[in-house]
Design a protein around this motif. Structure first.
Motif, PDB file in Angstrom:
ATOM      1  N   LEU A  20      10.486 -12.151 -11.374  1.00 35.64           N
ATOM      2  CA  LEU A  20       9.064 -12.244 -11.057  1.00 35.64           C
ATOM      3  C   LEU A  20       8.782 -12.762  -9.658  1.00 35.64           C
ATOM      4  N   LYS A  21       9.839 -12.968  -8.865  1.00 32.09           N
ATOM      5  CA  LYS A  21       9.599 -13.396  -7.494  1.00 32.09           C
ATOM      6  C   LYS A  21       8.951 -12.258  -6.729  1.00 32.09           C
ATOM      7  N   PHE A  22       7.892 -12.577  -6.041  1.00 35.75           N
ATOM      8  CA  PHE A  22       7.182 -11.493  -5.376  1.00 35.75           C
ATOM      9  C   PHE A  22       7.500 -11.427  -3.886  1.00 35.75           C
ATOM     10  N   GLU A  23       8.644 -11.984  -3.531  1.00 34.99           N
ATOM     11  CA  GLU A  23       9.095 -11.842  -2.142  1.00 34.99           C
ATOM     12  C   GLU A  23      10.601 -11.578  -2.148  1.00 34.99           C
ATOM     13  N   GLY A  24      11.182 -11.375  -0.982  1.00 33.23           N
ATOM     14  CA  GLY A  24      12.610 -11.061  -0.934  1.00 33.23           C
ATOM     15  C   GLY A  24      12.845  -9.621  -1.371  1.00 33.23           C
ATOM     16  N   GLU A  25      13.998  -9.358  -1.995  1.00 40.19           N
ATOM     17  CA  GLU A  25      14.306  -7.980  -2.385  1.00 40.19           C
ATOM     18  C   GLU A  25      13.677  -7.666  -3.720  1.00 40.19           C
ATOM     19  N   THR A  26      12.376  -7.495  -3.726  1.00 41.01           N
ATOM     20  CA  THR A  26      11.707  -7.253  -5.002  1.00 41.01           C
ATOM     21  C   THR A  26      10.774  -6.049  -4.923  1.00 41.01           C
ATOM     22  N   GLY A  27      10.410  -5.553  -6.105  1.00 37.47           N
ATOM     23  CA  GLY A  27       9.452  -4.452  -6.172  1.00 37.47           C
ATOM     24  C   GLY A  27       8.122  -4.831  -5.540  1.00 37.47           C
ATOM     25  N   PRO A  28       7.571  -5.997  -5.903  1.00 35.55           N
ATOM     26  CA  PRO A  28       6.279  -6.369  -5.334  1.00 35.55           C
ATOM     27  C   PRO A  28       6.289  -6.451  -3.803  1.00 35.55           C
ATOM     28  N   TYR A  29       7.418  -6.817  -3.221  1.00 30.15           N
ATOM     29  CA  TYR A  29       7.505  -6.858  -1.755  1.00 30.15           C
ATOM     30  C   TYR A  29       7.278  -5.459  -1.183  1.00 30.15           C
ATOM     31  N   VAL A  30       7.909  -4.473  -1.801  1.00 29.85           N
ATOM     32  CA  VAL A  30       7.752  -3.099  -1.321  1.00 29.85           C
ATOM     33  C   VAL A  30       6.334  -2.601  -1.606  1.00 29.85           C
ATOM     34  N   GLN A  31       5.834  -2.924  -2.795  1.00 27.91           N
ATOM     35  CA  GLN A  31       4.465  -2.521  -3.138  1.00 27.91           C
ATOM     36  C   GLN A  31       3.476  -3.142  -2.154  1.00 27.91           C
ATOM     37  N   TYR A  32       3.735  -4.392  -1.811  1.00 27.77           N
ATOM     38  CA  TYR A  32       2.839  -5.091  -0.895  1.00 27.77           C
ATOM     39  C   TYR A  32       2.849  -4.422   0.481  1.00 27.77           C
ATOM     40  N   THR A  33       4.044  -4.043   0.924  1.00 27.89           N
ATOM     41  CA  THR A  33       4.160  -3.372   2.224  1.00 27.89           C
ATOM     42  C   THR A  33       3.403  -2.042   2.203  1.00 27.89           C
ATOM     43  N   HIS A  34       3.518  -1.344   1.092  1.00 19.78           N
ATOM     44  CA  HIS A  34       2.788  -0.079   0.936  1.00 19.78           C
ATOM     45  C   HIS A  34       1.277  -0.315   1.016  1.00 19.78           C
ATOM     46  N   ALA A  35       0.795  -1.369   0.332  1.00 15.76           N
ATOM     47  CA  ALA A  35      -0.644  -1.659   0.341  1.00 15.76           C
ATOM     48  C   ALA A  35      -1.097  -2.061   1.756  1.00 15.76           C
ATOM     49  N   ARG A  36      -0.220  -2.755   2.468  1.00 16.66           N
ATOM     50  CA  ARG A  36      -0.540  -3.141   3.848  1.00 16.66           C
ATOM     51  C   ARG A  36      -0.721  -1.878   4.703  1.00 16.66           C
ATOM     52  N   ALA A  37       0.158  -0.919   4.534  1.00 21.22           N
ATOM     53  CA  ALA A  37       0.044   0.339   5.287  1.00 21.22           C
ATOM     54  C   ALA A  37      -1.263   1.045   4.921  1.00 21.22           C
ATOM     55  N   ALA A  38      -1.579   1.045   3.626  1.00 25.46           N
ATOM     56  CA  ALA A  38      -2.800   1.716   3.167  1.00 25.46           C
ATOM     57  C   ALA A  38      -4.021   1.081   3.835  1.00 25.46           C
ATOM     58  N   SER A  39      -4.018  -0.240   3.916  1.00 24.45           N
ATOM     59  CA  SER A  39      -5.189  -0.908   4.467  1.00 24.45           C
ATOM     60  C   SER A  39      -5.304  -0.667   5.977  1.00 24.45           C
ATOM     61  N   LEU A  40      -4.161  -0.594   6.669  1.00 23.68           N
ATOM     62  CA  LEU A  40      -4.191  -0.281   8.103  1.00 23.68           C
ATOM     63  C   LEU A  40      -4.824   1.094   8.350  1.00 23.68           C
ATOM     64  N   LEU A  41      -4.495   2.031   7.483  1.00 23.95           N
ATOM     65  CA  LEU A  41      -5.006   3.392   7.674  1.00 23.95           C
ATOM     66  C   LEU A  41      -6.527   3.420   7.528  1.00 23.95           C
ATOM     67  N   ILE A  42      -7.013   2.616   6.582  1.00 25.75           N
ATOM     68  CA  ILE A  42      -8.471   2.569   6.381  1.00 25.75           C
ATOM     69  C   ILE A  42      -9.131   1.864   7.563  1.00 25.75           C
ATOM     70  N   LYS A  43      -8.592   0.694   7.912  1.00 26.38           N
ATOM     71  CA  LYS A  43      -9.180  -0.073   9.018  1.00 26.38           C
ATOM     72  C   LYS A  43      -9.147   0.728  10.316  1.00 26.38           C
ATOM     73  N   GLY A  44      -8.075   1.464  10.547  1.00 23.04           N
ATOM     74  CA  GLY A  44      -7.929   2.194  11.802  1.00 23.04           C
ATOM     75  C   GLY A  44      -8.590   3.558  11.764  1.00 23.04           C
ATOM     76  N   ASN A  45      -9.231   3.872  10.633  1.00 22.49           N
ATOM     77  CA  ASN A  45      -9.895   5.164  10.482  1.00 22.49           C
ATOM     78  C   ASN A  45      -8.947   6.308  10.870  1.00 22.49           C
ATOM     79  N   TYR A  46      -7.833   6.342  10.212  1.00 27.24           N
ATOM     80  CA  TYR A  46      -6.793   7.320  10.545  1.00 27.24           C
ATOM     81  C   TYR A  46      -7.185   8.737  10.116  1.00 27.24           C
TER      82      TYR A  46
END
Ligand SMILES: NC(=[NH2+])NCCC[C@H](N)C(=O)O
Length: 559
Positions: free
Chosen positions: A438-464
């Protein structure tokens, strides 16, 4: 564009065809450090063939390598190191992802052939244990990966719904069971009865005889026995389905062992006709070279696990005409599958060559195997629910205004559990630890999911605006680009080695490369390159999403 393929082609020409292309492809390595380039070809093997030193060969090859995709070619210590032309290559790969989207990474090694995948396959009236989790998540990932690799997967849940244990269960239920309690908590109650049977049978050995009699009745289709068995089965499937639903897993077939009851006489008759059966202490066996014989029929005439697997294999070949047939089952059943495959081989079925046991290690608790006999097991459904609850708590603290919190918590919680398993090479034993999972950092699923969500938010903010154009990528982006290039090959390797951990490790590396870039480059700065940087972000998002999807993990847009 396949850069490795390009390297193979120019090497092939430079070597005047002395090594074939498949061989060359396998020899190409990924250098350990960036300063060594993007691809490396070792010349040590050639040294023996050509009777020259590897250093000299590397130099000679270097002089003859020529393609606009290579910026620089170096001969170092017997290796040919290739540096890709970063600009050209970046532009090609980003454009490829922009146009192919989630189809990027598709490789057609399966040629639309059928692959059956026997996975999960829990035993009814027993808990869905952490051990079955491994089969379930590995099998599901391999089904998704095989689809991406061009196969048509058929997902089969070969339920353990037959065998002497049902005699025990019927005896225990009739003696100590209670209908209401079973209805309320079927698996827990049935497990309790099963455990109680074993405790009582130690004191009163005649119980075992009673159990054998009831199993015989079941095999003879006695009404009471069948209706109890059917009830246990239905209640169990209902409960297993809760886990499958949480994980988003579906099966094409639930034909378990019982389905093959009326298909075994044919196997036995065939074996007799082929003169493969022999008697051994009253039992019927097929002797096999260098292995213990395969048991087909017991002294009392009842059939066995192996007999049912033989019938199941023949049924699957006749029904699906599979090219490959995978069994995602723990290491401890290796001998069983070797025997089954060997018997099919003796029967002359060439298709048995496509049958593969895909084994995996155990889940250990404090270094020891977890067992159901003693009733001490961790229930998968509970683990998943705990993980989801923890994810929900985390959301409420960090992002209280998030929409669809329950759904996102399910995606994160199950993602954590699945990733915790799949990031390990399947043959390794895994120590069970709810905390680590359940650790949400390091080599975990949530870390990758979080990175994906970060990319998604950049695309919206940057009006890609997804536009295909000539892309001038910054040097800082190169570690990301070189990962993006590798994705199709990772998919292929995961398929060829039946190893989802290749993809799990890959998405971690891609996420890391992206987060490093994010930390050092101002992606949203308003200048000419903004749309180009966003095209890179978009590509990372697509590939992270697709990598997670292949593992059976969803990627929320926001979390
Ligand atoms: N075709 C097969 N034998 N599949 C695997 C079945 C696994 C078995 N039910 C178990 O839990 O051990």
């Amino acid at each position: 564009m396949n850069f490795k393929g390009e390297f193979v082609n120019v090497l092939y020409d430079a070597l005047d065809g002395q090594l074939d292309k498949i061989k060359l492809k396998h020899m190409i390595e990924q250098p350990k450090f960036d300063y060594m380039g993007d691809m490396a070809f070792p010349c040590f093997e050639l040294a023996k063939i050509l009777r020259k030193s590897p250093q000299v060969i590397a130099l000679e090859i270097t002089e003859r390598l020529n393609t606009p995709l290579f910026e620089k070619v170096e001969a170092v210590g017997g290796y040919v190191n290739v540096f890709l032309q970063k600009r050209a290559v970046s532009s090609i790969v980003i454009n490829q992802i922009l146009s192919q989207k989630e189809d990027y990474g598709r490789v057609n090694i399966g040629e639309e052939k059928v692959i059956t995948i026997d996975f999960s396959s829990p035993n009814i009236a027993k808990p869905f244990s952490m051990g079955h989790l491994r089969s379930t998540v590995i099998g599901n990932a391999l089904a998704l990966i095989s689809e991406k690799a061009g196969y048509q997967p058929i997902r089969i849940n070969h339920l353990g719904d037959w065998g002497t244990q049902f005699g025990k269960l019927i005896v225990a239920y009739k003696k100590w069971g209670n209908e209401e309690q079973v209805k309320q908590q079927p698996i827990k109650e049935l497990l309790k009865l099963y455990v109680k049977f074993h405790e009582e049978a130690e004191k009163l050995p005649t119980l075992d005889n009673e159990a054998r009699n009831w199993f015989k009745k079941l095999e003879d289709a006695d009404d009471e026995a069948i209706s109890l068995w059917k009830w246990f089965r239905d209640e169990s499937i209902k409960e297993f389905s809760k886990v499958y639903e949480l994980l988003g897993i579906k099966f094409d077939s639930y034909h378990g062992e019982a389905f093959f009851n009326d298909k075994m006489d044919r196997v036995v008759t065939l074996l007799e006709d082929m003169k493969l059966l022999q008697e051994s202490d009253g039992a019927q066996v097929v002797p096999i070279e260098n292995m213990p014989p395969c048991l087909i029929k017991k002294t009392d005439g009842t059939t066995l696990y192996a007999t049912r697997d033989l019938a199941a294999a023949m049924y699957r070949q006749e029904t699906y005409h599979f090219a490959k047939s995978l069994y995602i089952v723990g290491n401890e059943q290796s001998l069983h599958f070797k025997q089954v495959f060997a018997v099919l081989d003796k029967m002359g079925y060439a298709w048995q060559e496509g049958m593969i046991h895909v084994p995996f290690g155990m889940i250990l608790k404090d270094g020891k195997k977890m067992s159901t006999r003693k009733g001490k097991v961790v229930l998968l459904e509970e683990v998943l629910k705990d993980a989801i609850a923890l994810a929900l708590k985390d959301i409420k603290e960090k992002n209280p205004n998030l929409d669809h919190q329950e759904e996102v918590a399910r995606q994160i919680g199950t993602g954590a559990v699945i990733f915790h398993d799949l990031k390990n090479y399947r043959q390794n034993d895994i120590e069970f630890s709810l905390e680590d999972m359940l650790k949400f950092e390091g080599e975990t699923g949530p870390y990758v999911q979080y990175t994906h969500a970060r990319a998604a938010s950049l695309l919206i903010k940057g009006n890609y605006q997804a536009r295909i154009e000539n892309i001038n990528i910054h040097d800082e982006a190169w570690p990301i680009i070189s990962k993006l290039i590798a994705f199709p090959e990772i998919v292929q390797r995961a398929m060829e080695e039946y190893d989802p951990s290749q993809i799990a490790k890959y998405v971690i590396e891609l996420a890391r490369a992206f987060n490093k870039y994010y930390g050092s480059v101002r992606i949203l700065d308003d200048n000419e390159q903004k749309q180009e940087r966003l095209a890179l972000v978009y590509s990372v998002k697509v590939v992270l999403n697709e990598g997670l999807r292949l593992l059976g993990i969803e990627a929320p847009e926001e979390m």
